[in-house]
Design a protein around this motif. Structure first.
Motif, PDB file in Angstrom:
ATOM      1  N   LYS B  41       0.662  -1.088   0.216  1.00 54.76           N
ATOM      2  CA  LYS B  41      -0.135  -0.110  -0.049  1.00 54.76           C
ATOM      3  C   LYS B  41       0.837   1.362  -0.185  1.00 54.76           C
ATOM      4  CE  LYS B  41      -3.635   0.248   2.993  1.00 54.76           C
ATOM      5  NZ  LYS B  41      -4.471  -0.249   4.081  1.00 54.76           N
ATOM      6  N   SER B  42       1.912   1.397   0.861  1.00 53.50           N
ATOM      7  CA  SER B  42       2.561   2.410   0.879  1.00 53.50           C
ATOM      8  C   SER B  42       3.469   2.557  -0.232  1.00 53.50           C
ATOM      9  CB  SER B  42       3.679   2.364   2.145  1.00 53.50           C
ATOM     10  OG  SER B  42       4.536   1.285   2.020  1.00 53.50           O
ATOM     11  N   TYR B  43       3.849   1.770  -0.907  1.00 51.11           N
ATOM     12  CA  TYR B  43       4.586   2.092  -2.287  1.00 51.11           C
ATOM     13  C   TYR B  43       3.566   2.463  -3.361  1.00 51.11           C
ATOM     14  CZ  TYR B  43       8.915  -0.412  -0.970  1.00 51.11           C
ATOM     15  OH  TYR B  43      10.243  -0.613  -0.427  1.00 51.11           O
ATOM     16  N   GLY B 124     -11.777   8.860   7.121  1.00 53.49           N
ATOM     17  CA  GLY B 124     -11.297  10.059   6.873  1.00 53.49           C
ATOM     18  C   GLY B 124      -9.678  10.049   7.017  1.00 53.49           C
ATOM     19  N   ASN B 125      -9.231   9.958   5.805  1.00 55.68           N
ATOM     20  CA  ASN B 125      -7.696   9.757   5.578  1.00 55.68           C
ATOM     21  C   ASN B 125      -7.248  11.026   4.798  1.00 55.68           C
ATOM     22  OD1 ASN B 125      -7.424   7.317   6.986  1.00 55.68           O
ATOM     23  ND2 ASN B 125      -7.107   6.170   5.074  1.00 55.68           N
ATOM     24  N   MET B 126      -6.138  11.254   4.793  1.00 55.52           N
ATOM     25  CA  MET B 126      -5.576  12.492   4.049  1.00 55.52           C
ATOM     26  C   MET B 126      -4.043  11.792   3.685  1.00 55.52           C
ATOM     27  SD  MET B 126      -4.905  15.605   6.409  1.00 55.52           S
ATOM     28  CE  MET B 126      -6.421  16.368   6.506  1.00 55.52           C
ATOM     29  N   ILE B 127      -3.449  12.334   2.391  1.00 53.56           N
ATOM     30  CA  ILE B 127      -2.104  12.097   2.038  1.00 53.56           C
ATOM     31  C   ILE B 127      -1.408  13.503   2.082  1.00 53.56           C
ATOM     32  CG2 ILE B 127      -0.765  11.125   0.254  1.00 53.56           C
ATOM     33  CD1 ILE B 127      -2.990   9.416  -0.535  1.00 53.56           C
ATOM     34  N   ILE B 128      -0.257  13.164   2.822  1.00 55.90           N
ATOM     35  CA  ILE B 128       0.657  14.665   2.878  1.00 55.90           C
ATOM     36  C   ILE B 128       1.839  14.426   2.075  1.00 55.90           C
ATOM     37  CG2 ILE B 128      -0.474  15.441   5.145  1.00 55.90           C
ATOM     38  CD1 ILE B 128       1.844  14.322   6.734  1.00 55.90           C
ATOM     39  N   ASN B 129       2.548  15.498   1.840  1.00 57.26           N
ATOM     40  CA  ASN B 129       3.713  15.625   1.012  1.00 57.26           C
ATOM     41  C   ASN B 129       4.978  15.302   1.592  1.00 57.26           C
ATOM     42  OD1 ASN B 129       3.844  18.019   1.959  1.00 57.26           O
ATOM     43  ND2 ASN B 129       4.324  19.193   0.157  1.00 57.26           N
ATOM     44  N   LEU B 149      -5.169  16.440  14.490  1.00 59.42           N
ATOM     45  CA  LEU B 149      -6.061  16.078  13.278  1.00 59.42           C
ATOM     46  C   LEU B 149      -6.085  14.489  13.104  1.00 59.42           C
ATOM     47  CD1 LEU B 149      -5.011  18.287  10.258  1.00 59.42           C
ATOM     48  CD2 LEU B 149      -7.253  17.089  10.404  1.00 59.42           C
ATOM     49  N   GLY B 150      -4.858  14.012  13.477  1.00 57.78           N
ATOM     50  CA  GLY B 150      -4.749  12.398  13.411  1.00 57.78           C
ATOM     51  C   GLY B 150      -3.329  12.113  13.682  1.00 57.78           C
ATOM     52  N   VAL B 151      -3.212  10.805  13.123  1.00 58.19           N
ATOM     53  CA  VAL B 151      -1.654  10.408  13.254  1.00 58.19           C
ATOM     54  C   VAL B 151      -1.402   9.734  11.770  1.00 58.19           C
ATOM     55  CG1 VAL B 151      -1.649   9.618  15.785  1.00 58.19           C
ATOM     56  CG2 VAL B 151      -2.511   8.200  14.164  1.00 58.19           C
ATOM     57  N   ILE B 152       0.023   9.731  11.737  1.00 64.09           N
ATOM     58  CA  ILE B 152       0.451   9.005  10.365  1.00 64.09           C
ATOM     59  C   ILE B 152       0.180   7.573  10.692  1.00 64.09           C
ATOM     60  CG2 ILE B 152       2.731   8.501   9.161  1.00 64.09           C
ATOM     61  CD1 ILE B 152       1.818  11.631   9.145  1.00 64.09           C
ATOM     62  N   ARG B 157       8.551   6.893   0.535  1.00 59.05           N
ATOM     63  CA  ARG B 157       9.615   7.874   0.606  1.00 59.05           C
ATOM     64  C   ARG B 157       9.117   9.180   0.858  1.00 59.05           C
ATOM     65  NH1 ARG B 157      14.297   6.925  -3.606  1.00 59.05           N
ATOM     66  NH2 ARG B 157      14.922   8.783  -2.610  1.00 59.05           N
ATOM     67  N   ASN B 158       8.379   9.671  -0.067  1.00 54.63           N
ATOM     68  CA  ASN B 158       8.134  11.180   0.016  1.00 54.63           C
ATOM     69  C   ASN B 158       6.516  11.609   0.533  1.00 54.63           C
ATOM     70  OD1 ASN B 158      10.566  11.836  -1.314  1.00 54.63           O
ATOM     71  ND2 ASN B 158       9.766  10.713  -2.901  1.00 54.63           N
ATOM     72  N   PHE B 159       5.887  10.587   0.810  1.00 54.58           N
ATOM     73  CA  PHE B 159       4.294  10.971   1.137  1.00 54.58           C
ATOM     74  C   PHE B 159       4.008   9.996   2.364  1.00 54.58           C
ATOM     75  CE2 PHE B 159       5.043  11.447  -3.485  1.00 54.58           C
ATOM     76  CZ  PHE B 159       4.470  12.665  -3.523  1.00 54.58           C
ATOM     77  N   SER B 160       2.821  10.500   3.003  1.00 55.83           N
ATOM     78  CA  SER B 160       2.526   9.597   4.219  1.00 55.83           C
ATOM     79  C   SER B 160       0.900   9.861   4.250  1.00 55.83           C
ATOM     80  CB  SER B 160       2.889  10.186   5.669  1.00 55.83           C
ATOM     81  OG  SER B 160       4.062  10.496   5.494  1.00 55.83           O
ATOM     82  N   VAL B 161       0.305   8.825   4.470  1.00 54.78           N
ATOM     83  CA  VAL B 161      -0.990   8.712   4.871  1.00 54.78           C
ATOM     84  C   VAL B 161      -1.442   8.980   6.406  1.00 54.78           C
ATOM     85  CG1 VAL B 161      -3.207   7.379   4.935  1.00 54.78           C
ATOM     86  CG2 VAL B 161      -1.597   7.003   3.312  1.00 54.78           C
TER      87      VAL B 161
END
Lengths: 160, 280
Positions: B41-43, B124-129, B149-152, B157-161
């Motif tokens: 998923k993370s890739y 409610g998920n968000m992706i940050i840069n 707001l939440g937790v990672i 490598r460059n993004f997080s949910v």
């Protein structure tokens, strides 16, 4: 090849992109449109049940992965939606066409099933009552998605 | 017989295919917490997030305001400081005799842009840069200038949910800042709710809810929301406390990740508990 694989795949990427960037801006009180579902319904009607199912399954899997959501939930709901849309398959050359009312009705029913199953399978943490499950989580998002599927009809008419 | 069977299968091929697809979907659902699935998923989301971040970049060019960003960061830092001081003041009044109070020390804040969100009723998920290259790890708390707001939850490598407060799978230990009553806050699909609080407990409408000292996920005293109503649960002995969050998930575009490294022992214990849950 282009008509059945590349174009649907490309349009899916566009829809997934819109779902992740534009849909949140159009969301009202956690009720938002589903651009991917519109595509699944359209291709189910255009190419039949099997294609709709495979398209829904692949689109659901891909969206579950790229959205960081629960893998399997969209797969299940979109497969069901694609299969249902296939019941309204319009054979090439037949007199029946994907007209506006027919398309909107199919989108509504597919969205209804999609939202319903997604609500059931995407979490075990929430137990919805009947009103929440049917009205708030299924009918309202379906109406919203149906309204936002109107541009597809205009685009088709212009292309025809 | 054989021809009847083959005819039957042929006639109902689509239904068989549907059943197979649905069974595959259902069998994948319980595997979501599996480390290998998380890795895939993370890739995948990292790869797709590159596209969405391009649009975000364009939006930022149109509406970029460095000064505003700086002010928001300052606001977030002041919000944490203010909440910490308030909590310490209340604790001080109640526990004068205690010598060592909990340390709600300052953590460095890393600024991030939200590049996409899932705003359904459940996830409610968000992706940050920012991601692993910025030393982001799963479990780090995410705030904005108003509160938590939440937790990672996943990192590439460059993004997080970010798993936000508005995700049914996210539960967090919170407390009433005035009375110190503790509870577990979760999203029920419509509201943030602290469930099963005894009716005799001192929680009033308007009370501020902050993260608890007992939370292993986030540091204490981060503002979460305010109590807006109480709802009697079925038994009549317990209340569900409805909390209105300080943050607005819909309009959050800039967020701050608190660079906290969770203690290895806590992580090991949490994993042990999760393993136990999966085994059951």
């Amino acid at each position: 090849m282009t008509n059945k694989i590349l174009l649907p795949a490309g349009l899916f990427l566009v829809a997934a992109f819109l779902q992740l960037t534009i849909a949140p801006l159009l969301t009202l009180n956690s009720i938002g449109p589903d651009f991917i579902l519109i595509l699944v319904a359209y291709y189910g009607m255009k190419f039949g049940q099997r294609f709709g199912m495979i398209y829904g399954f692949s689109a659901g899997l891909f969206f579950d992965i790229v959205s960081g959501g629960m893998i399997g939930s969209s797969m299940f709901s979109k497969t069901t939606a694609g299969f249902t849309a296939g019941f309204f398959y319009v054979e090439p050359g037949s007199e029946l066409r994907i007209d506006s009312l027919r398309f909107l009705t199919v989108v509504f029913f597919c969205a209804l099933l999609d939202s319903f199953f997604y609500s059931i399978f995407s979490t075990v943490e929430i137990i919805f009552n009947f009103y929440q499950l049917v009205f708030i989580r299924s009918i309202l998002p379906s109406v919203y998605t149906t309204i936002l599927s109107l541009p597809v009809i205009f685009l088709r008419n212009r292309g025809a | 017989m054989k021809s009847f069977l083959s005819k039957f299968i042929d006639r109902n091929r689509n239904y068989f295919l549907l059943i197979i697809f649905l069974l595959i979907s259902l069998s994948i659902l319980p595997l979501n917490n599996h480390p290998q699935v998380s890795k895939i998923k993370s890739y995948a989301f990292g790869a797709f997030a590159v596209f969405t971040s391009a649009v975000n970049f364009l939006i930022n060019i149109v509406s970029s305001d460095d000064e505003l960003e700086k002010q928001k960061l300052l606001n977030a830092e002041l919000m944490l400081e203010n909440s910490r001081l308030k909590s310490l003041g209340l604790e001080n009044n109640q526990l004068r005799k205690m010598l060592s109070l909990k340390d709600t020390s300052n953590y460095p804040l890393i600024t991030a842009s939200v590049i996409s969100k899932i705003v359904d009723n459940i996830h409610g998920n968000m992706i940050i840069n920012i991601g692993a290259d910025n030393n982001i790890t799963a479990g780090m708390p995410v705030i904005n200038e108003r509160g938590l707001l939440g937790v990672i939850s996943d990192v590439s490598r460059n993004f997080s949910v970010v798993r936000t407060l508005f995700n049914a799978n996210f539960k967090i230990a919170v407390m009433d800042q005035r009375s110190g009553i503790e509870g577990i806050l979760g999203w029920n699909g419509s509201n943030l709710v602290i469930s099963n609080i005894a009716v005799t407990e001192d929680i009033k409408i308007g009370d501020k809810i902050i993260t608890s000292d007992f939370s292993t996920l986030v540091p204490p005293a981060i503002p979460v929301g305010v109590v807006i109503s109480k709802r009697a649960s079925y038994s009549g002995l317990l209340n569900d406390i409805i909390v209105e969050p300080f943050v607005d998930f819909g309009i959050s575009r800039k967020v701050f990740v608190m660079s906290i490294v969770t203690d290895d022992e806590i992580i090991a214990l949490r994993k042990k508990i999760e393993r136990g849950k999966n085994d059951q």
